[in-house]
Design a protein around this motif. Structure first.
Motif, PDB file in Angstrom:
ATOM      1  N   LEU A 317       0.840  -1.186   0.000  1.00 45.38           N
ATOM      2  CA  LEU A 317       0.000   0.000   0.000  1.00 45.38           C
ATOM      3  C   LEU A 317       0.881   1.244   0.000  1.00 45.38           C
ATOM      4  O   LEU A 317       1.989   1.237   0.539  1.00 45.38           O
ATOM      5  CB  LEU A 317      -0.918   0.019   1.226  1.00 45.38           C
ATOM      6  CG  LEU A 317      -2.199  -0.823   1.167  1.00 45.38           C
ATOM      7  CD1 LEU A 317      -1.882  -2.314   1.261  1.00 45.38           C
ATOM      8  CD2 LEU A 317      -3.172  -0.424   2.272  1.00 45.38           C
ATOM      9  N   THR A 318       0.387   2.316  -0.608  1.00 44.99           N
ATOM     10  CA  THR A 318       1.120   3.580  -0.578  1.00 44.99           C
ATOM     11  C   THR A 318       1.138   4.120   0.852  1.00 44.99           C
ATOM     12  O   THR A 318       0.405   3.641   1.732  1.00 44.99           O
ATOM     13  CB  THR A 318       0.459   4.618  -1.491  1.00 44.99           C
ATOM     14  OG1 THR A 318      -0.834   4.941  -0.967  1.00 44.99           O
ATOM     15  CG2 THR A 318       0.319   4.080  -2.916  1.00 44.99           C
ATOM     16  N   ARG A 319       1.963   5.132   1.081  1.00 39.52           N
ATOM     17  CA  ARG A 319       2.019   5.724   2.422  1.00 39.52           C
ATOM     18  C   ARG A 319       0.638   6.266   2.823  1.00 39.52           C
ATOM     19  O   ARG A 319       0.185   6.044   3.957  1.00 39.52           O
ATOM     20  CB  ARG A 319       3.060   6.843   2.466  1.00 39.52           C
ATOM     21  CG  ARG A 319       3.053   7.611   3.789  1.00 39.52           C
ATOM     22  CD  ARG A 319       4.155   8.652   3.884  1.00 39.52           C
ATOM     23  NE  ARG A 319       3.963   9.500   5.057  1.00 39.52           N
ATOM     24  CZ  ARG A 319       4.271   9.140   6.300  1.00 39.52           C
ATOM     25  NH1 ARG A 319       4.769   7.944   6.534  1.00 39.52           N
ATOM     26  NH2 ARG A 319       4.065   9.964   7.319  1.00 39.52           N
ATOM     27  N   GLY A 331       5.265   4.699  12.464  1.00 38.31           N
ATOM     28  CA  GLY A 331       5.812   3.448  11.952  1.00 38.31           C
ATOM     29  C   GLY A 331       5.702   3.269  10.458  1.00 38.31           C
ATOM     30  O   GLY A 331       6.288   2.336   9.909  1.00 38.31           O
ATOM     31  N   VAL A 332       4.966   4.123   9.758  1.00 33.81           N
ATOM     32  CA  VAL A 332       4.772   3.981   8.322  1.00 33.81           C
ATOM     33  C   VAL A 332       5.883   4.710   7.585  1.00 33.81           C
ATOM     34  O   VAL A 332       6.089   5.908   7.797  1.00 33.81           O
ATOM     35  CB  VAL A 332       3.396   4.523   7.884  1.00 33.81           C
ATOM     36  CG1 VAL A 332       3.239   4.384   6.367  1.00 33.81           C
ATOM     37  CG2 VAL A 332       2.281   3.797   8.618  1.00 33.81           C
ATOM     38  N   GLY A 333       6.597   4.010   6.748  1.00 29.56           N
ATOM     39  CA  GLY A 333       7.706   4.606   6.019  1.00 29.56           C
ATOM     40  C   GLY A 333       7.271   5.393   4.808  1.00 29.56           C
ATOM     41  O   GLY A 333       6.093   5.414   4.437  1.00 29.56           O
ATOM     42  N   ARG A 334       8.240   6.013   4.166  1.00 32.64           N
ATOM     43  CA  ARG A 334       7.963   6.848   2.994  1.00 32.64           C
ATOM     44  C   ARG A 334       7.412   6.029   1.834  1.00 32.64           C
ATOM     45  O   ARG A 334       6.607   6.521   1.043  1.00 32.64           O
ATOM     46  CB  ARG A 334       9.254   7.550   2.570  1.00 32.64           C
ATOM     47  CG  ARG A 334       9.069   8.525   1.421  1.00 32.64           C
ATOM     48  CD  ARG A 334      10.388   9.181   1.090  1.00 32.64           C
ATOM     49  NE  ARG A 334      10.956   9.850   2.276  1.00 32.64           N
ATOM     50  CZ  ARG A 334      12.171  10.392   2.295  1.00 32.64           C
ATOM     51  NH1 ARG A 334      12.959  10.332   1.225  1.00 32.64           N
ATOM     52  NH2 ARG A 334      12.605  10.989   3.405  1.00 32.64           N
ATOM     53  N   GLU A 335       7.830   4.735   1.749  1.00 30.20           N
ATOM     54  CA  GLU A 335       7.405   3.886   0.640  1.00 30.20           C
ATOM     55  C   GLU A 335       6.105   3.145   0.929  1.00 30.20           C
ATOM     56  O   GLU A 335       5.684   2.298   0.143  1.00 30.20           O
ATOM     57  CB  GLU A 335       8.504   2.863   0.324  1.00 30.20           C
ATOM     58  CG  GLU A 335       9.848   3.475  -0.039  1.00 30.20           C
ATOM     59  CD  GLU A 335       9.746   4.320  -1.291  1.00 30.20           C
ATOM     60  OE1 GLU A 335       8.959   3.920  -2.185  1.00 30.20           O
ATOM     61  OE2 GLU A 335      10.412   5.355  -1.381  1.00 30.20           O
ATOM     62  N   GLY A 336       5.466   3.440   2.040  1.00 33.52           N
ATOM     63  CA  GLY A 336       4.249   2.726   2.393  1.00 33.52           C
ATOM     64  C   GLY A 336       4.562   1.450   3.144  1.00 33.52           C
ATOM     65  O   GLY A 336       5.621   1.328   3.772  1.00 33.52           O
TER      66      GLY A 336
END
Length: 367
Positions: A317-319, A331-336
């Protein structure tokens, strides 16, 4: 003038040798075959019952029990009557029942009396779907068992997928037999993105017209012609009624990647033959394959136009989608994130630890 050959039973003397590796159940198996081998009872009929009703004895009226055994995972009963012998082998909820008799009609009648009403039908649940599981058993060869699998509706699990995947799955969930063009369903993408969950939901969406069977040992299936024929060609209740079957093969990277022709031998050829060759002709069979490989690494024969009913790359999934799913940016990174990572964040665990720690209803939903 040549002599008349002796009856086959005279050329096959029966000797029973046992040692400490044998069990009482093995002795019952041998005793049961005696009258069939000698020709005293030359007709045999048998059936496998997947779920035996509680209280069912699997013995016909008037049966005299000769031997009975029970151990940790199996029990067996040897019984007889006028002109017939019966062996019941039980394991967990299932049983094999076999009858030998002096004539075929008697064997069929005794078997029917022993098993009539013994099949236990589970209470259907709206969110459950019946799935078959194929594997090769050391004792019985190719074998199919069934289970009720919990599967969410597509509306419930749709938010687990990034927008392009969800849109592709929208179309797939609505497929009917009239829409089928290709016979291969391919889901590919990184681990933890929800491929298995999508297939479980697909089984629920298609359950009115398609029986879904998961092959637990796909590496053996296409290298064992007898096993393949039992699954793909053998008649069953579903195919005789015109229902389709979807065979699920999970994590088949070695079978369908670009160099598969060299490493997998005839296995790839047989897979392709089942989807659009002579082997699949006249059979309502679809094949669903999941793999972690990138599309570019898959064998061109697998992904050629016209072969695939659907070819869907299931990604992370996207961010923005991940934050909406989780309800927080923490906890969600730039790349989702993958679905597995999101479940781990929701539980406050490390994603690497999730497969060993997750239990219960959610287990397996993000594979």
């Amino acid at each position: 003038m040549s002599a008349t050959p002796s009856p086959p039973q005279d050329a096959l003397p029966i000797r029973l040798t046992v040692d400490d590796s044998d069990s009482p159940s093995d002795v019952l198996d041998a005793l049961f075959l005696g009258r069939f081998a000698t020709g005293e009872q030359p007709y045999a009929h048998g059936v496998t019952i997947e779920r035996v009703r509680s209280g069912a004895t699997l013995l016909p009226p008037g049966a005299a029990v000769l031997r009975a055994t029970r151990d940790d995972d199996r029990s067996a009963t040897l019984a007889e009557g006028d002109g017939w012998t019966l062996l019941v082998s039980r394991w967990n909820r299932g049983a094999d029942v076999t009858v030998t008799a002096v004539d075929s009609e008697l064997a069929e009648r005794i078997l029917k009396q022993a098993t009539d009403g013994a099949q236990d039908e589970p209470e259907p649940q709206p969110d459950n779907v019946t799935m078959g599981f194929w594997y090769v058993s050391p004792r019985r060869g190719p074998h199919r068992t069934t289970r009720q699998i919990a599967a969410g509706s597509w509306d419930e699990v749709r938010p687990n997928y990034t927008a392009p995947v969800a849109e592709a799955m929208d179309r797939l969930m609505k497929v009917t037999p009239d829409d089928i063009a290709g016979r291969l369903l391919l889901l590919h993408g990184p681990p933890g993105t929800g491929k298995t969950s999508a297939l479980r939901t697909l089984a629920r969406s298609w359950r009115d017209w398609c029986q879904v069977d998961c092959v637990l040992d796909p590496e053996r299936l296409f290298n064992d012609v007898g096993y393949l024929m039992d699954i793909a060609i053998g008649e069953d209740d579903g195919t005789t009624k015109g229902r389709w079957r979807l065979l699920l093969l999970e994590d088949c990277d070695e079978l369908i990647r670009g160099e598969a022709r060299h490493t997998a031998g005839q296995a790839l050829s047989r897979l392709l033959n089942l989807t659009d060759g002579l082997l699949g002709q006249g059979r309502n069979v679809l094949v669903g394959v999941t793999t972690n490989e990138d599309l570019e690494r898959l064998h061109p024969a697998v992904v050629r136009p016209g072969r695939c009913l659907a070819r869907i790359e299931v990604g992370r999934l996207t961010r923005e989608e991940s934050v909406a799913w989780l309800g927080t940016e923490e906890g969600v990174g730039r790349e989702g994130a993958t679905l597995a990572e999101l479940f781990a964040l929701r539980r406050g665990t490390s994603p690497a630890a999730v497969p060993d720690q997750v239990r219960g209803r959610d287990a397996g939903l993000y594979l």
